[in-house]
Enzyme design. Sequence first.
Site, PDB file in Angstrom:
ATOM      1  CD  GLN A   1      47.525 -37.164  30.418  1.00 30.68           C
ATOM      2  OE1 GLN A   1      47.317 -36.506  29.405  1.00 30.68           O
ATOM      3  NE2 GLN A   1      48.715 -37.240  31.003  1.00 30.68           N
TER       4      GLN A   1
ATOM      5  CB  CYS B   1      53.602 -39.009  29.948  1.00 35.66           C
ATOM      6  SG  CYS B   1      51.831 -39.205  30.259  1.00 35.66           S
TER       7      CYS B   1
ATOM      8  CG  HIS C   1      51.698 -39.006  24.567  1.00 38.75           C
ATOM      9  ND1 HIS C   1      52.774 -39.673  25.091  1.00 38.75           N
ATOM     10  CD2 HIS C   1      50.988 -38.532  25.631  1.00 38.75           C
ATOM     11  CE1 HIS C   1      52.712 -39.620  26.420  1.00 38.75           C
ATOM     12  NE2 HIS C   1      51.635 -38.924  26.769  1.00 38.75           N
TER      13      HIS C   1
END
Length: 171
Positions: free
Chosen positions: A51, A94, A136
Amino acid sequence: MAIRTILHYPDPRLRQKAQPVTQITPELERLIDDMAETMYAAPGVGLAATQVGEPHRIFIIDIASEDEPSNLMVFINPEITHREGGDVLGPEGCLSFPGVSEDIKRAVKVTVRAQDRHGKTFELTAEDLLSVAIQHELDHLDGVLMIDRMGVLKKRIVQRKMQKRHAEAAG
């Protein structure tokens, strides 16, 4: 430590599979510290290296509430070794999908094996929010995003919202 830029959907780098960590280096330790600072500043409860554009199989989680002391957990080369309890539907957000919260199916309980920030292997069985967060973040390391776990209609709505946001941010 530094706050890193969190990639937002539809950035294609979010789809890249992370590579296993073979050695804990000072650069990797710095990345973990930066990820923690980035996650807390966002604020979020978990963050995968992918990310922030880093291709390493690392994620961090801290599910402590605001009135509890921080409990940062580092997972290097994580793998789920056991799933239990069937799937339950629950709300997820998220950091790569700002402003989006959708119900996602996840296993009730998981057991994960990983290494800590010092390279020591550990095993952990998790339920509730920790179980959801582990599943996740591990998805992120495999290039799987929460939008991939949504129904067709919800997926279209979220895609449009994120593409509009991306276009506005681009100028």
